[in-house]
Design an enzyme around this catalytic site. Structure first.
Site, PDB file in Angstrom:
ATOM      1  N   GLN A  17       7.994  -1.609  12.153  1.00  0.00           N
ATOM      2  CA  GLN A  17       9.158  -2.087  12.900  1.00  0.00           C
ATOM      3  C   GLN A  17       9.320  -3.604  12.999  1.00  0.00           C
ATOM      4  OE1 GLN A  17      11.171  -1.835  17.340  1.00  0.00           O
ATOM      5  NE2 GLN A  17       9.531  -0.415  16.916  1.00  0.00           N
ATOM      6  N   GLU A 139       3.235  -1.967  18.895  1.00  0.00           N
ATOM      7  CA  GLU A 139       4.103  -2.351  20.010  1.00  0.00           C
ATOM      8  C   GLU A 139       3.416  -2.407  21.386  1.00  0.00           C
ATOM      9  OE1 GLU A 139       7.616  -3.027  20.314  1.00  0.00           O
ATOM     10  OE2 GLU A 139       7.004  -3.343  22.378  1.00  0.00           O
ATOM     11  N   ASP A 168       7.535  -5.414  18.970  1.00  0.00           N
ATOM     12  CA  ASP A 168       7.928  -5.295  17.563  1.00  0.00           C
ATOM     13  C   ASP A 168       9.250  -6.006  17.276  1.00  0.00           C
ATOM     14  OD1 ASP A 168       5.778  -3.885  16.641  1.00  0.00           O
ATOM     15  OD2 ASP A 168       6.667  -1.927  16.936  1.00  0.00           O
ATOM     16  N   GLY A 247      14.804 -13.269  39.001  1.00  0.00           N
ATOM     17  CA  GLY A 247      15.254 -14.618  39.347  1.00  0.00           C
ATOM     18  C   GLY A 247      15.361 -14.816  40.834  1.00  0.00           C
ATOM     19  N   GLY A 248      16.146 -15.781  41.236  1.00  0.00           N
ATOM     20  CA  GLY A 248      16.247 -16.137  42.650  1.00  0.00           C
ATOM     21  C   GLY A 248      17.284 -15.320  43.423  1.00  0.00           C
TER      22      GLY A 248
HETATM   23  N1  CAO Z   1       0.943  -1.350  -3.343  1.00  0.00           N
HETATM   24  C1  CAO Z   1      -0.377  -1.152  -3.131  1.00  0.00           C
HETATM   25  N2  CAO Z   1      -0.975  -1.365  -1.957  1.00  0.00           N
HETATM   26  C2  CAO Z   1      -0.195  -1.764  -0.949  1.00  0.00           C
HETATM   27  C3  CAO Z   1       1.192  -1.981  -1.093  1.00  0.00           C
HETATM   28  C4  CAO Z   1       1.761  -1.745  -2.355  1.00  0.00           C
HETATM   29  N3  CAO Z   1       3.040  -1.930  -2.585  1.00  0.00           N
HETATM   30  N4  CAO Z   1       1.694  -2.365   0.104  1.00  0.00           N
HETATM   31  C5  CAO Z   1       0.670  -2.387   0.959  1.00  0.00           C
HETATM   32  N5  CAO Z   1      -0.475  -2.025   0.333  1.00  0.00           N
HETATM   33  C6  CAO Z   1      -1.821  -1.955   0.898  1.00  0.00           C
HETATM   34  C7  CAO Z   1      -2.331  -3.323   1.268  1.00  0.00           C
HETATM   35  O1  CAO Z   1      -2.836  -4.020   0.177  1.00  0.00           O
HETATM   36  C8  CAO Z   1      -3.378  -2.980   2.290  1.00  0.00           C
HETATM   37  O2  CAO Z   1      -4.554  -2.533   1.654  1.00  0.00           O
HETATM   38  P1  CAO Z   1      -6.035  -3.077   2.032  1.00  0.00           P
HETATM   39  O3  CAO Z   1      -6.226  -2.801   3.469  1.00  0.00           O
HETATM   40  O4  CAO Z   1      -6.909  -2.261   1.137  1.00  0.00           O
HETATM   41  O5  CAO Z   1      -6.086  -4.517   1.749  1.00  0.00           O
HETATM   42  C9  CAO Z   1      -2.720  -1.850   2.982  1.00  0.00           C
HETATM   43  O6  CAO Z   1      -1.779  -1.252   2.114  1.00  0.00           O
HETATM   44  C10 CAO Z   1      -1.932  -2.469   4.134  1.00  0.00           C
HETATM   45  O7  CAO Z   1      -2.048  -1.747   5.116  1.00  0.00           O
HETATM   46  P2  CAO Z   1      -2.108  -2.237   6.631  1.00  0.00           P
HETATM   47  O8  CAO Z   1      -3.562  -2.408   6.964  1.00  0.00           O
HETATM   48  O9  CAO Z   1      -1.211  -3.365   6.922  1.00  0.00           O
HETATM   49  O10 CAO Z   1      -1.460  -0.917   7.191  1.00  0.00           O
HETATM   50  P3  CAO Z   1      -1.973   0.090   8.289  1.00  0.00           P
HETATM   51  O11 CAO Z   1      -1.019   1.218   8.218  1.00  0.00           O
HETATM   52  O12 CAO Z   1      -3.407   0.411   8.209  1.00  0.00           O
HETATM   53  O13 CAO Z   1      -1.721  -0.755   9.637  1.00  0.00           O
HETATM   54  C11 CAO Z   1      -0.416  -2.007  11.192  1.00  0.00           C
HETATM   55  C12 CAO Z   1      -0.452  -0.878  10.171  1.00  0.00           C
HETATM   56  C13 CAO Z   1       1.021  -2.148  11.664  1.00  0.00           C
HETATM   57  C14 CAO Z   1      -1.323  -1.682  12.394  1.00  0.00           C
HETATM   58  C15 CAO Z   1      -0.888  -3.318  10.532  1.00  0.00           C
HETATM   59  O14 CAO Z   1      -0.141  -3.544   9.355  1.00  0.00           O
HETATM   60  C16 CAO Z   1      -0.769  -4.539  11.427  1.00  0.00           C
HETATM   61  O15 CAO Z   1      -1.562  -4.756  12.336  1.00  0.00           O
HETATM   62  N6  CAO Z   1       0.216  -5.405  11.149  1.00  0.00           N
HETATM   63  C17 CAO Z   1       0.415  -6.637  11.857  1.00  0.00           C
HETATM   64  C18 CAO Z   1       0.990  -6.428  13.209  1.00  0.00           C
HETATM   65  C19 CAO Z   1       2.290  -5.686  13.188  1.00  0.00           C
HETATM   66  O16 CAO Z   1       3.245  -6.034  12.528  1.00  0.00           O
HETATM   67  N7  CAO Z   1       2.330  -4.636  13.987  1.00  0.00           N
HETATM   68  C20 CAO Z   1       3.584  -3.975  14.281  1.00  0.00           C
HETATM   69  C21 CAO Z   1       3.807  -2.816  13.524  1.00  0.00           C
HETATM   70  S1  CAO Z   1       5.248  -2.051  14.146  1.00  0.00           S
HETATM   71  O17 CAO Z   1       4.716  -1.162  15.425  1.00  0.00           O
END
Ligand code: CAO
Length: 415
Positions: A17, A139, A168, A247-248
């Protein structure tokens, strides 16, 4: 008519998001947003909270309008080359992967600068540098870490998160401002830069008034507009203030006619000082306008609970819309508690493009929230979200790949 960000190309590496909110706004302002997704799977939200089997969810469609979708396996060496070509062609890379993911893909800030020194690299992370910088964040974690949860809810209950996605979507908004600011600075310097919006920081920015109150509390031990005064006790930290106004001008949520069966038959009522006499007249307490215990804002503070109870006796005799109509006549600030159903059906929001009906090839028609920011010279047209990989061939061709090369990359699993 042209758009404000015409000509700006965004390499959109966002998911879920926070990041998609940001790039959707940039797309609405006219940027060409190329969303890079994982081949075969795509943004995880495509399949989350689905209401129709095998169709992109509303979660996805409502956050990815006006974008193009390409699927690239960024861990495949040939896929990496395609990504390099995109980095050379784009102005901004936006990502919200978990900390370190972009580096692990081989796209460090240094490498990106080698490829394109004008590139702006914009990231959402849960936390800025510090003890939690490596944490994954969603979030509600941000709402809790940014001060919103500890200050939301009622004094006698646990911390509460709000339905507004301030962690988010709020951080996505902050990031979008950072990006356009960096684009503006680039017109002077010719250089890109990194832009970081940490979700904790974004939430805290929106909770600024609560840090104000923390310092007021530390200095004086009390805050007279909080419901804890004079009916409860203050501790060391800003307490949860229920529905008190930030607020106030004291305010509270009051029952209206029908509250027994309609969970949203309520109105937010503000006892704004300049209209105090009119409030007294409307509710039939004319004597309060001159009574020294009620006539001034300071005198009213110890009686707020009784005052709102008396006003509620009046609001309970009206529907929230009848109350609004009467109160608006006297310029008394108030607002109905609108349900999502009422908002979805509100004609004025349709008229302004704040609520838009969109058609989608596999989903059919659905409602979405349009661009909340209206520019007079850059109107927003809300276009449906892309299907997974819908624009892979188109974007590859724009990068100069021939149909044979595209086909070979597809066979190799790179796209
Ligand atoms: N091709 C191949 N690999 C891909 C890719 C693609 N096109 N796009 C992403 N990936 C891979 C990445 O290389 C990464 O792999 P590694 O961990 O092996 O390096 C992985 O997918 C990325 O995943 P992630 O760790 O970002 O995703 P997740 O689902 O485990 O976590 C989230 C999700 C949101 C917790 C995390 O991305 C995060 O903390 N983001 C920052 C904060 C944020 O934006 N949070 C709000 C999310 S909305 O509620």
């Amino acid at each position: 008519m042209g758009k404000a960000l015409d000509g700006v190309r965004i390499l959109d590496f966002t998911h879920v998001q926070s990041g998609p909110t940001c790039t959707q706004l940039l797309a609405w302002f006219g940027a060409d947003v190329i969303k890079v997704e994982r081949a075969g799977a795509g943004d995880i939200t495509r399949e989350q909270l689905r209401d129709i089997p095998d169709v992109d969810s509303l979660y996805f469609t409502m956050l990815n309008h006006n974008k193009r979708s390409v699927t690239i396996d960024t861990k495949n060496p040939e896929g990496k080359q395609v990504l390099e070509a995109l980095i050379q062609k784009c102005d901004v890379l936006v990502e919200n992967f978990a900390p370190g993911a972009l580096d692990r893909m081989g796209f460090t800030w240094e490498r990106i600068q080698e490829l394109n020194s004008r590139m702006i690299v914009a990231s959402v992370k849960g936390f800025g540098p510090g003890p939690y910088e490596d944490c994954k964040v969603y979030e509600n974690v941000a709402q809790c870490a940014g001060g919103a949860a500890s200050t939301t809810g009622f004094d006698d209950g646990p911390p509460v998160v709000t339905g507004a996605q301030i962690g988010d979507s709020g951080t996505g908004l902050h990031l979008a401002l950072g990006i356009v600011t960096a684009l503006y600075q680039r017109t002077q310097t010719g250089r890109g830069q990194r832009v970081l919006a940490a979700m904790q920081d974004g939430v805290l920015n929106l909770c600024r008034v609560k840090l104000r109150d923390q310092q007021r509390l530390a200095r004086t031990g009390t805050m007279k507009e909080y419901p804890q005064y004079p009916n409860g006790k203050f501790g060391e930290a800003v307490p949860r203030a229920g529905n008190a106004s930030g607020g106030g001008q004291p305010g509270w949520i009051l029952k209206c006619k029908g509250w027994e069966t309609d969970p949203n038959a309520y109105i937010y009522f503000i006892t704004q000082a300049p209209v105090w006499a009119k409030i007294c007249n409307v509710i039939g307490k004319e004597e309060w306008a001159t009574d020294p215990d009620y006539a001034t804002p300071a005198a009213r503070l110890p009686h707020l609970k009784d005052i709102f109870a008396e006003i509620e006796r009046w609001t309970m005799t009206k529907t929230k819309f009848e109350a609004m109509q009467i109160l608006n006549k006297y310029d008394i600030p108030c607002g109905p508690i609108l349900s999502m159903k009422e908002i979805a059906e509100e004609p004025s929001l349709r008229k302004t493009g704040t609520i838009v009906e969109v058609d989608h090839p596999t989903r059919g028609k659905y409602l979405t929230v349009g661009n909340p920011i209206k520019l007079s010279d850059s109107p927003t047209e809300v276009k449906r979200s892309p299907l997974l990989g819908e624009h892979t061939d188109e974007v590859m061709a724009e990068l100069g790949y021939s149909p044979e090369q595209i086909s070979a990359l597809r066979t190799a699993g790179a796209i």
